[in-house]
Scaffold this motif. Structure first.
Motif, mmCIF file in Angstrom:
data_model
loop_
_atom_site.group_PDB
_atom_site.id
_atom_site.type_symbol
_atom_site.label_atom_id
_atom_site.label_comp_id
_atom_site.label_asym_id
_atom_site.label_seq_id
_atom_site.Cartn_x
_atom_site.Cartn_y
_atom_site.Cartn_z
ATOM 1 N N GLU A 1 -1.011 -11.104 -4.437
ATOM 2 C CA GLU A 1 -1.295 -12.120 -3.399
ATOM 3 C C GLU A 1 -1.769 -10.302 -2.929
ATOM 4 O O GLU A 1 -1.190 -9.549 -2.800
ATOM 5 C CB GLU A 1 -0.698 -12.616 -2.969
ATOM 6 C CG GLU A 1 -1.645 -13.084 -1.596
ATOM 7 C CD GLU A 1 -0.387 -13.832 -0.834
ATOM 8 O OE1 GLU A 1 -1.078 -13.982 -0.038
ATOM 9 O OE2 GLU A 1 0.037 -14.969 -1.442
ATOM 10 N N LYS A 2 -2.954 -10.046 -2.355
ATOM 11 C CA LYS A 2 -3.385 -8.824 -1.780
ATOM 12 C C LYS A 2 -2.845 -9.199 -0.004
ATOM 13 O O LYS A 2 -3.211 -9.992 0.226
ATOM 14 C CB LYS A 2 -5.439 -8.581 -1.925
ATOM 15 C CG LYS A 2 -5.631 -7.897 -1.300
ATOM 16 C CD LYS A 2 -7.862 -7.317 -1.746
ATOM 17 C CE LYS A 2 -7.237 -5.609 -1.475
ATOM 18 N NZ LYS A 2 -9.249 -5.770 -1.933
ATOM 19 N N THR A 3 -2.023 -7.472 0.292
ATOM 20 C CA THR A 3 -2.146 -7.922 1.668
ATOM 21 C C THR A 3 -3.495 -7.518 2.225
ATOM 22 O O THR A 3 -3.987 -7.286 2.074
ATOM 23 C CB THR A 3 -1.365 -5.948 1.907
ATOM 24 O OG1 THR A 3 0.104 -6.140 1.191
ATOM 25 C CG2 THR A 3 -0.699 -6.115 3.029
ATOM 26 N N SER B 1 -6.065 -8.516 10.546
ATOM 27 C CA SER B 1 -5.650 -10.165 10.991
ATOM 28 C C SER B 1 -6.064 -10.483 12.485
ATOM 29 O O SER B 1 -6.800 -9.788 13.504
ATOM 30 C CB SER B 1 -4.906 -10.535 11.794
ATOM 31 O OG SER B 1 -3.775 -11.897 11.467
ATOM 32 N N SER C 1 -9.524 -6.599 3.646
ATOM 33 C CA SER C 1 -8.646 -7.227 3.151
ATOM 34 C C SER C 1 -8.490 -7.837 4.626
ATOM 35 O O SER C 1 -7.978 -7.001 5.821
ATOM 36 C CB SER C 1 -7.660 -7.321 2.657
ATOM 37 O OG SER C 1 -6.983 -6.576 3.086
ATOM 38 N N ASP D 1 5.799 -6.188 9.004
ATOM 39 C CA ASP D 1 6.305 -6.692 8.589
ATOM 40 C C ASP D 1 5.321 -8.077 7.408
ATOM 41 O O ASP D 1 5.125 -7.471 6.017
ATOM 42 C CB ASP D 1 7.454 -7.022 8.553
ATOM 43 C CG ASP D 1 8.591 -6.479 9.257
ATOM 44 O OD1 ASP D 1 8.381 -5.419 9.556
ATOM 45 O OD2 ASP D 1 8.875 -7.265 9.916
ATOM 46 N N MET D 2 4.117 -7.922 7.479
ATOM 47 C CA MET D 2 3.242 -8.487 6.877
ATOM 48 C C MET D 2 1.776 -7.830 6.345
ATOM 49 O O MET D 2 1.401 -8.326 5.172
ATOM 50 C CB MET D 2 2.395 -10.014 7.547
ATOM 51 C CG MET D 2 3.753 -10.900 7.781
ATOM 52 S SD MET D 2 2.578 -12.163 8.763
ATOM 53 C CE MET D 2 2.229 -11.733 10.218
ATOM 54 N N GLY D 3 2.345 -6.178 6.562
ATOM 55 C CA GLY D 3 1.329 -5.550 5.967
ATOM 56 C C GLY D 3 0.192 -5.149 7.143
ATOM 57 O O GLY D 3 -1.039 -4.583 6.406
ATOM 58 N N GLU E 1 -2.452 -4.230 9.281
ATOM 59 C CA GLU E 1 -1.933 -2.939 10.123
ATOM 60 C C GLU E 1 -3.026 -2.799 12.113
ATOM 61 O O GLU E 1 -2.729 -1.908 12.373
ATOM 62 C CB GLU E 1 -3.153 -1.777 9.307
ATOM 63 C CG GLU E 1 -2.558 -1.429 8.035
ATOM 64 C CD GLU E 1 -3.450 -1.020 7.359
ATOM 65 O OE1 GLU E 1 -3.699 0.150 7.787
ATOM 66 O OE2 GLU E 1 -3.455 -0.520 5.683
#
Length: 170
Positions: A2-4, A8, A33, A57-59, A61
């Motif tokens: 799975e791609k980070t 978000s 992404s 922590d989920m990546g 940025e």
């Protein structure tokens, strides 16, 4: 594998997707992404806090958060993370988005939130990419190409206007 998710996009309800889809489209165009989530600072504060505390922590940025009216979501997320938060104030029926802008701009010292224009989802996505481009050369190159494309569009429009003026004066 799975791609980070790098960016978000967070909004307090699904109707805000009408505006925020432009952020997602821009990120997709720049091959960054992303994810879109519905999180509420008022109706489910525990979920919002857990998300903000775990985003790094989920990546993730950069977080782009939106709201209207009192517009608490971006600031509340910023209170619980050290990631950059970009706020998109939404146009509201009562004060046309001024209430949202002021809520997002007037953050207390130590809890910054970058704020773009009312309904400025596209610019929020570009700003997120510019932040990430500080360490990601691929994204930097895609942003540079986008800027050159924008300049080319302006030049084409200038030529179109010039051509129309010449035709009208003949």
């Amino acid at each position: 594998m799975e791609k980070t998710v790098m960016v978000s996009i967070v909004m307090p309800n699904e109707k805000d997707l009408e505006v925020m889809v432009e952020a997602a489209k821009t990120l997709e165009h720049l091959e960054v992404s992303n994810e879109v989530r519905v999180i509420s600072a008022h109706r489910d504060p525990d979920q919002m806090i857990a998300y903000a505390k775990s985003a790094r922590d989920m990546g993730i940025e950069v977080i782009i958060a939106t709201a209207s009216g009192a517009a608490h979501l971006p600031g509340m997320i910023a209170a619980f993370t050290t990631l950059p938060v970009i706020a998109v104030p939404l146009r509201s029926p009562l004060l046309d988005g001024l209430d949202s802008i002021l809520s997002m701009l007037q953050m207390p010292g130590g809890v910054p939130v970058a704020t773009v224009s009312v309904n400025g989802a596209r610019n929020a996505a570009i700003l997120a990419c510019q932040i990430i481009s500080l360490h990601n050369k691929d994204i930097m190159r895609r942003l540079e190409k986008m800027k050159m494309d924008l300049a080319r569009e302006v030049q084409e429009q200038a030529e179109n206007v010039k051509s129309k003026q010449s035709s009208a004066s003949s």
